[in-house]
Write an enzyme that holds these catalytic residues in place. Structure first.
Site, PDB file in Angstrom:
ATOM      1  N   ASN A   1     -32.347 -21.084 -13.633  1.00  0.00           N
ATOM      2  CA  ASN A   1     -31.951 -21.921 -12.113  1.00  0.00           C
ATOM      3  C   ASN A   1     -30.845 -21.156 -11.691  1.00  0.00           C
ATOM      4  O   ASN A   1     -30.258 -21.889 -10.695  1.00  0.00           O
ATOM      5  CB  ASN A   1     -31.538 -23.342 -12.869  1.00  0.00           C
TER       6      ASN A   1
ATOM      7  N   ASP B   1     -23.299 -21.978 -40.221  1.00  0.00           N
ATOM      8  CA  ASP B   1     -22.070 -21.289 -39.909  1.00  0.00           C
ATOM      9  C   ASP B   1     -20.992 -21.533 -41.077  1.00  0.00           C
ATOM     10  O   ASP B   1     -20.754 -22.576 -41.426  1.00  0.00           O
ATOM     11  CB  ASP B   1     -21.688 -22.144 -38.581  1.00  0.00           C
TER      12      ASP B   1
ATOM     13  N   ASP C   1     -30.110 -20.576 -20.271  1.00  0.00           N
ATOM     14  CA  ASP C   1     -30.676 -22.014 -20.597  1.00  0.00           C
ATOM     15  C   ASP C   1     -31.811 -21.824 -21.528  1.00  0.00           C
ATOM     16  O   ASP C   1     -32.488 -20.802 -21.411  1.00  0.00           O
ATOM     17  CB  ASP C   1     -30.853 -22.639 -19.370  1.00  0.00           C
TER      18      ASP C   1
ATOM     19  N   GLU D   1     -24.090 -18.439 -43.427  1.00  0.00           N
ATOM     20  CA  GLU D   1     -23.080 -17.317 -43.029  1.00  0.00           C
ATOM     21  C   GLU D   1     -21.732 -17.703 -43.737  1.00  0.00           C
ATOM     22  O   GLU D   1     -21.308 -18.401 -43.986  1.00  0.00           O
ATOM     23  CB  GLU D   1     -22.565 -17.507 -41.446  1.00  0.00           C
TER      24      GLU D   1
ATOM     25  N   ASP E   1     -29.039 -23.548 -35.494  1.00  0.00           N
ATOM     26  CA  ASP E   1     -27.721 -23.193 -35.976  1.00  0.00           C
ATOM     27  C   ASP E   1     -27.164 -24.672 -36.348  1.00  0.00           C
ATOM     28  O   ASP E   1     -27.247 -25.538 -35.792  1.00  0.00           O
ATOM     29  CB  ASP E   1     -26.701 -22.551 -34.870  1.00  0.00           C
TER      30      ASP E   1
ATOM     31  N   HIS F   1     -23.835 -12.145 -32.579  1.00  0.00           N
ATOM     32  CA  HIS F   1     -23.063 -12.758 -31.236  1.00  0.00           C
ATOM     33  C   HIS F   1     -21.595 -12.613 -31.688  1.00  0.00           C
ATOM     34  O   HIS F   1     -20.604 -12.763 -30.702  1.00  0.00           O
ATOM     35  CB  HIS F   1     -23.504 -14.040 -31.033  1.00  0.00           C
ATOM     36  N   ASP F   2     -21.328 -12.329 -32.883  1.00  0.00           N
ATOM     37  CA  ASP F   2     -19.690 -12.288 -33.266  1.00  0.00           C
ATOM     38  C   ASP F   2     -19.482 -10.949 -33.694  1.00  0.00           C
ATOM     39  O   ASP F   2     -18.332 -10.641 -34.204  1.00  0.00           O
ATOM     40  CB  ASP F   2     -19.606 -13.249 -34.719  1.00  0.00           C
TER      41      ASP F   2
END
Length: 582
Positions: A40, A225, A46, A279, A115, A351-352
């Site tokens: 968008n 996590d 998104d 994790e 997650d 992503h980390d």
């Protein structure tokens, strides 16, 4: 790049039905929604954007999508601070959008893993708001201690005032003083991420309710996590001040962590056919057997030993060169240590973590090192996890200044360092920050050479890597020799080769300074994997224990001309080869 035979010919070996599971045979793909695709044009990725790209994931051949948090959140840690576990963040879309994503994946025979972030919540969660006001039954939902805010200088963050000397993993004390309640609360991460009190059975029951709520919506599992942080030592004693993170010995693999997870399995997970991936920073192979062994409560664990190989012993931001010896020893220990006991979750970035090409490969040989590292991950025993953009060889970002970073961990480190007398300005620490920042992994997915990499038509929430004009999905899919097409062939090979999934692992040439080689064996079928981890041209000499006669080249990231010598061959920079052996 070349694959010289049909993957269907790779194995005639069988696997006991009791050993086979869908998640062992799957290739996982991690999506960081904020950076995947903006539908968008508000600069933020998104859920509808992911839905638009489902055919892309299907074409790549992955089996399971792990979606990092899309729940309602103030975004202090970009979703890992959850305000409402049963709602979707407005920026990402609606519950209807999420259901379209789930249904679209299932229609394409892909699965969805969510997650689960339950070591902590946001400080804006209803539970915390009531806990700080001591509203029953939420008074003890978090870990509160009195401390002595008037001690010493009268500063509530004077070390003498705090309940103990524990550090936050994001830097600074792990305690924040709450004026409303008049006590300190524990947070192992940001101050806006208070830790839940898992000793309280009501907390555990509410967590199980959240899990059932999502599982009943037909998801296929959870990535959990920092799940080995949920149990803290009795009495919250002071930690060793010489540790990299003071107090970590009292909250990593705490006294009841496995007990709580066993209860979770018995009460919830055992009722569903799902996969669970924990994790678990700081675990050893021996710890992992407790969590993911044959009688363990979880299926797989993300360990961090290989992610620590380039970190300094006293400061994880003090990066150093890693060695192939340490790298090989670490992976071999996990491959052999979980053999017959548990299952490895295989990754080199997420992503980390920084991009694997920039960390373990070579940007000067971007295509070659990206495909070599991919070959490595997809030919070990375990389930490979592909992080978005990895399949096109995305790299770290040359951030121009401190103002370009948005990651809370990075910003806290920069702030702390700039307070030191020996650091005059950002450039004194710039190389380390550019190398290690989590923002390297979070820049927008590079879809095309259009402005903003085709991710959005507006200003993106985080800067785009300037190499997007060359490194992007559109150009990669048009080039049959690209990293993307190599991933497709590699994933197909793993799907059709049980030896690469279930076979035993045997390291070869354990002391070679440049080559990492190993053999996988399943009944009468073997696979030989030979990887050159550097830019030299070493010779691979075949160990006497390996029969090379009749070897069939299955995949390689260079063209391989025949004939080859019966005792070995020369390797080119970052070359990877996989052979089928009788």
């Amino acid at each position: 790049m070349n694959s010289t035979s049909s993957p269907t010919s790779t194995s005639t070996a069988s696997v006991a039905e009791s050993e086979r599971t869908w998640w062992k045979e799957s290739v996982f793909y991690e999506i960081y929604p904020r950076s995947f695709y903006d539908s968008n044009d508000n600069g933020v990725g998104d859920l509808p954007g992911i839905v638009r790209k489902l055919d892309y994931l299907d074409d790549l051949g992955v089996d399971v999508v792990w979606l990092t948090p899309v729940y309602d959140s103030p975004q202090a840690d970009f979703g890992y601070d959850i305000r409402d576990y049963r709602d979707i963040l407005d920026e990402y879309g609606t519950m209807d959008d999420w259901e379209r994503l789930r249904d679209g994946l299932h229609e394409r025979d892909m699965r969805l893993v969510m997650d689960l972030v339950v070591n902590h919540t946001s400080d804006e969660h209803e539970w915390f708001e009531k806990s700080r006001r001591e509203v029953d039954p939420y008074t003890d939902y978090y870990i509160w201690r009195e401390g002595d805010p008037e001690a010493g200088s009268g500063d509530p963050y004077d070390p003498d005032a705090l309940p103990n000397n524990w550090d936050s993993l994001f830097g600074g004390p792990a305690w924040t003083y709450d004026e409303r309640r008049g006590e300190y609360y524990l947070h192992l991460f940001d101050g806006k991420q208070p830790d839940l009190n898992w000793r309280n059975p009501a907390v555990r029951e509410d967590v199980y309710g959240i899990m059932r709520w999502w599982l009943d919506r037909d998801i296929d599992g959870f990535r959990m996590d920092v799940i080995n942080f949920i149990s803290k030592a009795d009495g919250l004693p002071d930690g060793d001040p010489s540790a990299v993170v003071t107090g970590s010995e009292h909250f990593i693999n705490g006294p009841h962590a496995c007990e709580y997870l066993r209860e979770m399995d018995e009460r919830v997970l055992s009722e569903y056919d799902v996969v669970t991936v924990g994790e678990m920073p700081g675990i050893s192979v021996e710890d992992a057997r407790e969590y993911v062994g044959r009688d363990g409560p979880l299926d797989m664990a993300f360990h961090f030993e290989h992610m620590r190989l380039d970190e300094g012993p006293d400061d994880p931001w003090n990066f150093r060169d890693w060695s192939l010896d340490d790298f090989r020893e670490t992976f071999t220990r996990w491959q052999t240590g979980l053999a017959g006991e548990g299952w490895n979750a295989l990754y080199l970035n997420n992503h980390d973590q920084p991009r694997m090409v920039s960390r373990f490969g070579d940007e000067a040989y971007r295509v070659e090192s990206a495909t070599m590292l991919a070959t490595f991950l997809h030919t070990l025993r375990g389930s490979p996890f592909v992080y978005q953009g990895e399949e096109i060889g995305m790299t770290n970002v040359p951030f121009e200044s401190a103002g370009k970073f948005v990651d809370v961990e990075t910003l806290r480190y920069v702030e702390r360092m700039l307070e030191r007398d020996d650091v005059e300005n950002f450039e004194d620490i710039g190389d380390a920050v550019r190398y290690g920042s989590r923002d390297n992994a979070r820049t927008p997915m590079q879809w095309s050479d259009a402005p903003n990499a085709g991710f959005t038509d507006r200003e993106p929430w985080l800067t785009v890597n300037p190499n997007y004009t060359e490194v992007n999905v559109e150009s990669a899919r048009a080039d049959p020799d690209s990293v993307w097409h190599y991933y497709r062939r590699l994933i197909d090979l793993r799907h059709d080769a049980p030896v690469l999934v279930y076979g035993d692992y045997e390291p070869l040439l354990p002391d070679h300074p440049e080559i990492y080689a190993y053999r996988r064996t399943l009944e009468d079928v073997g696979a030989l994997v030979v990887l050159n981890f550097f830019d030299g041209e070493p010779r691979f000499d075949l160990p006497g224990s390996v029969a090379y006669d009749g070897a069939e080249l299955l995949i390689s990231n260079y063209e391989v001309e025949r004939p080859e010598g019966p005792d070995g061959f020369d390797l080119r920079p970052y070359e990877a080869r996989v052979y089928r052996l009788e």
